[in-house]
Design a protein around this motif. Structure first.
Motif, mmCIF file in Angstrom:
data_model
loop_
_atom_site.group_PDB
_atom_site.id
_atom_site.type_symbol
_atom_site.label_atom_id
_atom_site.label_comp_id
_atom_site.label_asym_id
_atom_site.label_seq_id
_atom_site.Cartn_x
_atom_site.Cartn_y
_atom_site.Cartn_z
ATOM 1 N N LEU A 1 -6.360 5.351 1.264
ATOM 2 C CA LEU A 1 -5.563 4.127 1.350
ATOM 3 C C LEU A 1 -5.257 3.748 2.796
ATOM 4 O O LEU A 1 -5.337 2.578 3.174
ATOM 5 N N PHE A 2 -4.920 4.736 3.607
ATOM 6 C CA PHE A 2 -4.559 4.441 4.992
ATOM 7 C C PHE A 2 -5.787 4.006 5.792
ATOM 8 O O PHE A 2 -5.691 3.108 6.629
ATOM 9 N N ARG B 1 0.838 -1.212 0.000
ATOM 10 C CA ARG B 1 0.000 0.000 0.000
ATOM 11 C C ARG B 1 0.867 1.254 0.000
ATOM 12 O O ARG B 1 0.502 2.260 -0.608
ATOM 13 N N ALA B 2 2.011 1.206 0.669
ATOM 14 C CA ALA B 2 2.923 2.359 0.673
ATOM 15 C C ALA B 2 3.467 2.603 -0.732
ATOM 16 O O ALA B 2 3.606 3.754 -1.161
ATOM 17 N N ALA B 3 3.755 1.525 -1.453
ATOM 18 C CA ALA B 3 4.236 1.669 -2.827
ATOM 19 C C ALA B 3 3.142 2.284 -3.703
ATOM 20 O O ALA B 3 3.428 3.146 -4.550
ATOM 21 N N MET C 1 3.914 4.803 9.327
ATOM 22 C CA MET C 1 2.637 4.836 10.048
ATOM 23 C C MET C 1 1.951 3.475 10.012
ATOM 24 O O MET C 1 1.369 3.033 11.006
ATOM 25 N N GLY C 2 2.017 2.804 8.874
ATOM 26 C CA GLY C 2 1.428 1.469 8.762
ATOM 27 C C GLY C 2 2.121 0.468 9.667
ATOM 28 O O GLY C 2 1.478 -0.328 10.359
ATOM 29 N N VAL D 1 -8.063 9.642 10.542
ATOM 30 C CA VAL D 1 -6.829 9.432 9.773
ATOM 31 C C VAL D 1 -6.173 10.776 9.466
ATOM 32 O O VAL D 1 -4.950 10.905 9.536
ATOM 33 N N LEU D 2 -6.960 11.793 9.150
ATOM 34 C CA LEU D 2 -6.381 13.121 8.901
ATOM 35 C C LEU D 2 -5.657 13.642 10.131
ATOM 36 O O LEU D 2 -4.590 14.253 10.014
ATOM 37 N N LYS D 3 -6.212 13.389 11.324
ATOM 38 C CA LYS D 3 -5.537 13.806 12.552
ATOM 39 C C LYS D 3 -4.205 13.088 12.701
ATOM 40 O O LYS D 3 -3.199 13.682 13.100
#
Length: 167
Positions: free
Chosen positions: A56-57, A33-35, A146-147, A107-109
């Motif tokens: 995505l996150f 997912r990071a890629a 973060m993941g 997630v924005l926070k």
């Protein structure tokens, strides 16, 4: 964790080896997912990457929570003392997203805490090609970090609950 007739809860990973295997599988999901997030970050349109990162996150966190059996719905079915234990374990390891309903606002926070890196990623886009590459690299690193933190938090909560179950 799922309902169990005997004592009303069962951890999805039932052994330390299963926790470790699940941790590695989830870390692989994070890398993929990071890629993907990095690829979107390379698009030279400001703002697209942030919207994509949030979506995505959010899905990533939900998938990891589900993999460990630590969704809000699952935890809600447990006995109150086990539920409290899970939330205390999550708080103790800094797992703000473990067992919570994951919203885009939440997630924005979380992403805002990485504000400097995200600002650098967005600023880098004004430089043609090299900026897009830098933006993608920063996006990959932030997303992966973060993941990984979320995976580690879920694994630690699962380990603590295993100890509580066997102890």
């Amino acid at each position: 964790m799922q309902k169990d007739n005997k004592d009303n809860w069962t951890l999805v990973p039932k052994t330390e080896a299963e926790v470790a295997a699940l941790r590695e599988r989830c870390r692989g999901i994070v890398r993929r997912r990071a890629a993907l997030a990095a690829g979107v970050s390379a698009v030279p349109i400001p703002g697209v990457d942030v919207v994509s990162d949030v979506a995505l996150f959010t899905r990533l966190v939900e998938e990891i929570n589900r993999s460990f059996g630590l969704t809000e719905a699952e935890i809600g079915r447990w006995q109150p003392e086990i539920r409290v234990m899970a939330y205390r374990a999550a708080a103790g390891v800094g797992g703000m997203l473990v067992g919570r309903l994951v919203t885009k606002e939440l997630v924005l926070k979380i992403l805002a805490k990485s504000g400097a890196k995200l600002a650098a990623k967005t600023t880098a886009k004004v430089v043609p090609l090299a900026g897009s590459i830098a933006s993608a690299a920063i996006g990959f690193a932030v997303f992966r970090q973060m993941g990984y933190q979320h995976v580690e938090a879920c694994a630690e909560v699962a380990r603590q609950l295993l100890v509580a179950k066997t102890g």
